[in-house]
Design a protein around this motif. Sequence first.
Motif, PDB file in Angstrom:
ATOM      1  N   LEU A  42      30.192  -3.042   6.509  1.00  0.00           N
ATOM      2  CA  LEU A  42      30.973  -3.557   7.461  1.00  0.00           C
ATOM      3  C   LEU A  42      31.535  -2.351   8.203  1.00  0.00           C
ATOM      4  CD1 LEU A  42      32.295  -6.384   5.977  1.00  0.00           C
ATOM      5  CD2 LEU A  42      30.390  -6.577   7.491  1.00  0.00           C
ATOM      6  N   SER A  43      30.954  -1.654   9.264  1.00  0.00           N
ATOM      7  CA  SER A  43      31.566  -0.393   9.680  1.00  0.00           C
ATOM      8  C   SER A  43      32.575  -0.460  10.886  1.00  0.00           C
ATOM      9  CB  SER A  43      30.480   0.829  10.027  1.00  0.00           C
ATOM     10  OG  SER A  43      29.545   0.023  10.720  1.00  0.00           O
ATOM     11  N   THR A  44      32.507  -1.495  11.457  1.00  0.00           N
ATOM     12  CA  THR A  44      33.408  -1.622  12.771  1.00  0.00           C
ATOM     13  C   THR A  44      34.438  -2.523  12.466  1.00  0.00           C
ATOM     14  OG1 THR A  44      31.757  -3.267  13.813  1.00  0.00           O
ATOM     15  CG2 THR A  44      31.205  -1.066  14.267  1.00  0.00           C
ATOM     16  N   ALA A  45      35.378  -2.614  13.523  1.00  0.00           N
ATOM     17  CA  ALA A  45      36.459  -3.639  13.626  1.00  0.00           C
ATOM     18  C   ALA A  45      35.901  -4.927  13.780  1.00  0.00           C
ATOM     19  CB  ALA A  45      37.641  -3.025  14.559  1.00  0.00           C
ATOM     20  N   THR A  46      34.908  -4.796  14.474  1.00  0.00           N
ATOM     21  CA  THR A  46      34.146  -6.125  14.825  1.00  0.00           C
ATOM     22  C   THR A  46      33.614  -7.022  13.813  1.00  0.00           C
ATOM     23  OG1 THR A  46      33.866  -5.468  17.257  1.00  0.00           O
ATOM     24  CG2 THR A  46      32.730  -7.508  16.388  1.00  0.00           C
ATOM     25  N   ASP A  47      33.060  -6.083  13.009  1.00  0.00           N
ATOM     26  CA  ASP A  47      32.487  -6.816  11.693  1.00  0.00           C
ATOM     27  C   ASP A  47      33.451  -7.156  10.884  1.00  0.00           C
ATOM     28  OD1 ASP A  47      29.894  -5.746  12.705  1.00  0.00           O
ATOM     29  OD2 ASP A  47      29.886  -3.777  11.254  1.00  0.00           O
ATOM     30  N   TRP A  48      34.598  -6.652  10.828  1.00  0.00           N
ATOM     31  CA  TRP A  48      35.730  -7.010   9.778  1.00  0.00           C
ATOM     32  C   TRP A  48      36.384  -8.152  10.393  1.00  0.00           C
ATOM     33  CZ3 TRP A  48      36.349  -5.904   4.817  1.00  0.00           C
ATOM     34  CH2 TRP A  48      35.564  -4.713   4.342  1.00  0.00           C
ATOM     35  N   GLN A  49      36.396  -8.361  11.602  1.00  0.00           N
ATOM     36  CA  GLN A  49      36.971  -9.581  12.353  1.00  0.00           C
ATOM     37  C   GLN A  49      36.029 -10.779  12.060  1.00  0.00           C
ATOM     38  OE1 GLN A  49      37.345  -8.464  16.489  1.00  0.00           O
ATOM     39  NE2 GLN A  49      39.595  -7.399  16.321  1.00  0.00           N
ATOM     40  N   TRP A  50      34.551 -10.625  12.214  1.00  0.00           N
ATOM     41  CA  TRP A  50      34.130 -11.732  11.832  1.00  0.00           C
ATOM     42  C   TRP A  50      33.722 -12.064  10.355  1.00  0.00           C
ATOM     43  CZ3 TRP A  50      32.090 -15.116  14.759  1.00  0.00           C
ATOM     44  CH2 TRP A  50      32.028 -14.811  16.271  1.00  0.00           C
TER      45      TRP A  50
END
Length: 91
Positions: A42-50
């Motif tokens: 999980l490298s992006t902020a979008t990944d962590w948001q999901w």
Amino acid sequence: MLFHRHREFVDAWRRQVGRLVLVFFLPVFFTYTGLRTNVLGLSTATDWQWLSIILAAAILSKVVPVYFVGRLCGFDRNKSSILGTLMIPGR
């Protein structure tokens, strides 16, 4: 599925093999799957948001129904919230 007409055989199979699967293979599967989980992907902020959205939905879909069922069964708010909190994974 092949032996569904032979009820005695199916019952014996479930008693013997089903117990082995539940006691041995199911915990091994979940342990192996959990150890292979890589959150470093999980490298992006979008990944962590999901991840947070899915995790919140999973937790709320367990806690809220248990709380309301506890209330329907006659427990007070405190005991119902304790029951709901016990449904959170890792507790």
